[in-house]
Write a protein that holds these residues in place. Structure first.
Motif, PDB file in Angstrom:
ATOM      1  N   ILE A  67       8.805  -5.571  -7.880  1.00 13.04           N
ATOM      2  CA  ILE A  67       9.122  -5.476  -6.456  1.00 13.04           C
ATOM      3  C   ILE A  67       9.072  -3.987  -6.098  1.00 13.04           C
ATOM      4  CG2 ILE A  67      10.883  -5.912  -4.692  1.00 13.04           C
ATOM      5  CD1 ILE A  67      11.862  -8.244  -6.509  1.00 13.04           C
ATOM      6  N   ALA A  68       8.178  -3.625  -5.192  1.00 12.79           N
ATOM      7  CA  ALA A  68       7.950  -2.199  -4.930  1.00 12.79           C
ATOM      8  C   ALA A  68       7.807  -1.940  -3.439  1.00 12.79           C
ATOM      9  CB  ALA A  68       6.701  -1.726  -5.673  1.00 12.79           C
ATOM     10  N   CYS A  69       8.423  -0.835  -2.998  1.00  7.90           N
ATOM     11  CA  CYS A  69       8.513  -0.561  -1.557  1.00  7.90           C
ATOM     12  C   CYS A  69       7.225  -0.008  -0.971  1.00  7.90           C
ATOM     13  CB  CYS A  69       9.669   0.394  -1.286  1.00  7.90           C
ATOM     14  SG  CYS A  69       9.323   2.125  -1.708  1.00  7.90           S
ATOM     15  N   GLY A  70       6.404   0.618  -1.828  1.00  7.52           N
ATOM     16  CA  GLY A  70       5.153   1.183  -1.325  1.00  7.52           C
ATOM     17  C   GLY A  70       5.295   2.537  -0.656  1.00  7.52           C
ATOM     18  N   ARG A  71       6.511   3.055  -0.567  1.00 12.44           N
ATOM     19  CA  ARG A  71       6.699   4.283   0.215  1.00 12.44           C
ATOM     20  C   ARG A  71       7.388   5.410  -0.548  1.00 12.44           C
ATOM     21  NH1 ARG A  71       8.816   1.453   5.816  1.00 12.44           N
ATOM     22  NH2 ARG A  71       6.878   0.330   6.233  1.00 12.44           N
ATOM     23  N   CYS A  72       8.033   5.096  -1.658  1.00  8.80           N
ATOM     24  CA  CYS A  72       8.791   6.133  -2.372  1.00  8.80           C
ATOM     25  C   CYS A  72       7.831   7.025  -3.168  1.00  8.80           C
ATOM     26  CB  CYS A  72       9.839   5.491  -3.285  1.00  8.80           C
ATOM     27  SG  CYS A  72       9.137   4.633  -4.708  1.00  8.80           S
ATOM     28  N   GLU A  73       8.413   8.027  -3.803  1.00 10.52           N
ATOM     29  CA  GLU A  73       7.641   8.972  -4.606  1.00 10.52           C
ATOM     30  C   GLU A  73       6.813   8.253  -5.691  1.00 10.52           C
ATOM     31  OE1 GLU A  73       7.649  12.352  -4.373  1.00 10.52           O
ATOM     32  OE2 GLU A  73       6.694  12.818  -6.290  1.00 10.52           O
ATOM     33  N   GLN A  74       7.448   7.347  -6.427  1.00  6.97           N
ATOM     34  CA  GLN A  74       6.737   6.651  -7.506  1.00  6.97           C
ATOM     35  C   GLN A  74       5.681   5.703  -6.947  1.00  6.97           C
ATOM     36  OE1 GLN A  74       6.784   7.535 -10.467  1.00  6.97           O
ATOM     37  NE2 GLN A  74       8.810   8.298 -11.036  1.00  6.97           N
ATOM     38  N   CYS A  75       5.996   4.986  -5.888  1.00  7.10           N
ATOM     39  CA  CYS A  75       4.996   4.090  -5.294  1.00  7.10           C
ATOM     40  C   CYS A  75       3.797   4.891  -4.784  1.00  7.10           C
ATOM     41  CB  CYS A  75       5.602   3.269  -4.158  1.00  7.10           C
ATOM     42  SG  CYS A  75       6.630   1.904  -4.722  1.00  7.10           S
ATOM     43  N   SER A  76       4.057   6.089  -4.262  1.00  5.02           N
ATOM     44  CA  SER A  76       2.936   6.871  -3.743  1.00  5.02           C
ATOM     45  C   SER A  76       2.050   7.386  -4.874  1.00  5.02           C
ATOM     46  CB  SER A  76       3.421   8.013  -2.839  1.00  5.02           C
ATOM     47  OG  SER A  76       4.147   8.923  -3.613  1.00  5.02           O
TER      48      SER A  76
ATOM     49  N   CYS B  78       9.260   1.852  -8.920  1.00  4.64           N
ATOM     50  CA  CYS B  78       9.733   2.009  -7.532  1.00  4.64           C
ATOM     51  C   CYS B  78      11.214   2.384  -7.507  1.00  4.64           C
ATOM     52  CB  CYS B  78       9.514   0.715  -6.744  1.00  4.64           C
ATOM     53  SG  CYS B  78      10.199   0.809  -5.067  1.00  4.64           S
ATOM     54  N   GLU B  79      11.511   3.374  -6.687  1.00  7.16           N
ATOM     55  CA  GLU B  79      12.878   3.914  -6.644  1.00  7.16           C
ATOM     56  C   GLU B  79      13.773   3.191  -5.635  1.00  7.16           C
ATOM     57  OE1 GLU B  79      11.510   7.814  -5.701  1.00  7.16           O
ATOM     58  OE2 GLU B  79      11.546   8.473  -7.792  1.00  7.16           O
ATOM     59  N   ASN B  80      13.190   2.248  -4.904  1.00  4.51           N
ATOM     60  CA  ASN B  80      13.954   1.611  -3.820  1.00  4.51           C
ATOM     61  C   ASN B  80      14.223   0.133  -4.007  1.00  4.51           C
ATOM     62  OD1 ASN B  80      14.329   3.841  -2.172  1.00  4.51           O
ATOM     63  ND2 ASN B  80      12.281   3.638  -1.273  1.00  4.51           N
ATOM     64  N   SER B  81      13.758  -0.475  -5.103  1.00  2.00           N
ATOM     65  CA  SER B  81      13.825  -1.939  -5.149  1.00  2.00           C
ATOM     66  C   SER B  81      14.867  -2.496  -6.107  1.00  2.00           C
ATOM     67  CB  SER B  81      12.447  -2.517  -5.481  1.00  2.00           C
ATOM     68  OG  SER B  81      12.022  -2.079  -6.756  1.00  2.00           O
TER      69      SER B  81
HETATM   70 ZN    ZN Z   1       8.809   2.388  -4.046  1.00  2.00          ZN
END
Ligand code: ZN
Ligand code: ZN
Length: 389
Positions: A88-97, A104-107
């Motif tokens: 599950i990944a936000c697509g917007r955090c540092e790692q997703c980018s 992912c740092e937000n999920s």
């Molecule tokens: Zn993310």
């Protein structure tokens, strides 16, 4: 709705649970048409994963039809047929980018638990304990998919569920294991473990240019699939001395790259909060490094050892001397599935790859408990079970 619930040690039951609802504006609700039991689900089944609670809905490999959308999901429409990636990944955090979606740092709302174990937390995962977010899984009739504008991909009508379902996890996981080797034309790749991930690592190694792939397992039916479906040469470790055989097959140098797929699946099985708890899990911790140690010692000097198998905590007697003195590279990671879904879908569409060859059983969702039992006991040549709600 009906869902496969974890009820305790070797006890899963299909039960009635509340229907999932949209909770956030980037959620979607998917009506599931196909969902698979994963090797890593057996770690839940066998009680290795802490922070499971009775009644948790399991399953992280699923696909289906979008039936409801949050107001901020603009790339999907009601009625779309989608495959959902397990991280599950936000697509917007540092790692997703960086396209490191499994980081992912937000999920993971329970990141603090994972930080105690691993230093930092990876992403949240569907149906895989409270340590990894406490999300309800997809071995069910419906699932809530967070960040639905990032994860799920639409699949074309002409492809069957069986051909695309494994984009959710094991196909990208096997592919990434091979990709991490940096295969060059002429290379020989050895793969430990012929479960689903091992099978796709074999297939992917050839796709990426390997000249020979040597597959290692102890179940003949799995070796048979590796030969017939994957085109590998095979070794049964109950019948053959693997280090000797590999040396002989590679002119005395060893395979250029070694893939450890014995852990079956690359999903973080968080062990416990404390080392004591880890020790109680020793049969997981002693069985697995056997393949990893062998892979390291067998690898050609200067080669790569790629670890797709599951490791949760600490292992003993790790041959660091071989790594340092022979310039070996060790690579690993939970698969960044979102990065691979589209390119692999293109391979499937082009006919380079039909992942359905690993499916051994189709069952009804209501038969999930039988599926787990059969997969766990390796009965009836069980390699991969697909469930249909
Ligand atoms: Zn993310
Ligand atoms: Zn899986």
């Amino acid at each position: 709705m009906k869902a496969t619930c974890w009820m305790g040690l070797r006890d899963v039951q299909v039960r009635n649970v509340p229907d999932p609802k949209i909770l956030n504006s980037r959620d979607a609700i998917v009506k599931i048409t196909s969902t698979a039991i994963c090797g890593s689900d057996l770690h839940l089944y066998n009680g290795f994963i802490p922070s499971m609670r009775k009644g948790d809905v399991v399953g992280h490999e699923f696909m289906g039809e979008v039936v409801e959308l949050g107001r901020d999901v603009h790339n999907l429409e009601i009625g779309d047929r989608v495959v959902v990636p397990f991280p599950i990944a936000c697509g917007r955090c540092e790692q997703c980018s960086r396209e490191m979606y499994s980081l992912c740092e937000n999920s993971n709302p329970n990141a603090w638990m994972a930080e105690k174990m691993w230093g930092y937390s990876p992403c949240g995962v569907f149906g895989y304990s409270h340590l990894l977010g406490g999300y309800a899984g997809g071995q069910s009739e419906y699932a809530r998919v967070p960040f639905a504008d990032v994860g799920p991909i639409k699949v074309p009508e002409e492809l069957e569920d069986d051909q695309v379902l494994f984009l959710s996890d094991i196909l990208p996981t096997g592919y990434m294991a091979a990709e991490m080797c940096g295969i060059e034309p002429g290379d020989v790749v050895a793969v430990w473990g012929c479960g689903p991930v091992g099978q796709f690592a074999i297939k992917s190694a050839y796709l990426l240019g390997a000249e020979r792939v040597i597959a290692i397992d102890r179940f003949d039916y799995r070796l048979e699939v590796a030969r017939r479906g994957g085109g590998a040469e095979t070794l049964n470790y109950e019948e053959t001395n693997i280090p000797e055989a590999l040396e002989e097959m590679t002119g005395g140098r060893g395979p250029d790259h070694c893939i450890d797929a014995v852990g079956m699946e690359g999903h973080a099985p968080g062990v416990a909060f404390a080392y004591d708890k880890l020790k109680t899990n020793l049969f997981m911790e002693t069985d697995r490094p056997v393949a990893l140690r062998q892979a390291i010692l067998a690898c050609r000097s200067g080669g790569t050892v790629s670890v797709a198998g599951v490791y949760g905590g600490f292992i003993d007697k790790f041959p660091m001397g071989a790594i340092v003195n022979r310039s070996l590279t060790i690579r690993s990671g939970q698969c960044h599935v979102q990065r691979y879904m589209r390119p692999l879908l293109e391979h499937i569409r082009a006919g380079d790859l039909d992942p359905s060859y690993i499916i051994s059983h189709h069952l009804k969702l209501s038969e999930a408990a039988d599926g787990y039992d059969m997969f766990f006991k390796k009965q009836d040549a069980c390699l991969k079970v697909v469930l249909h709600p």
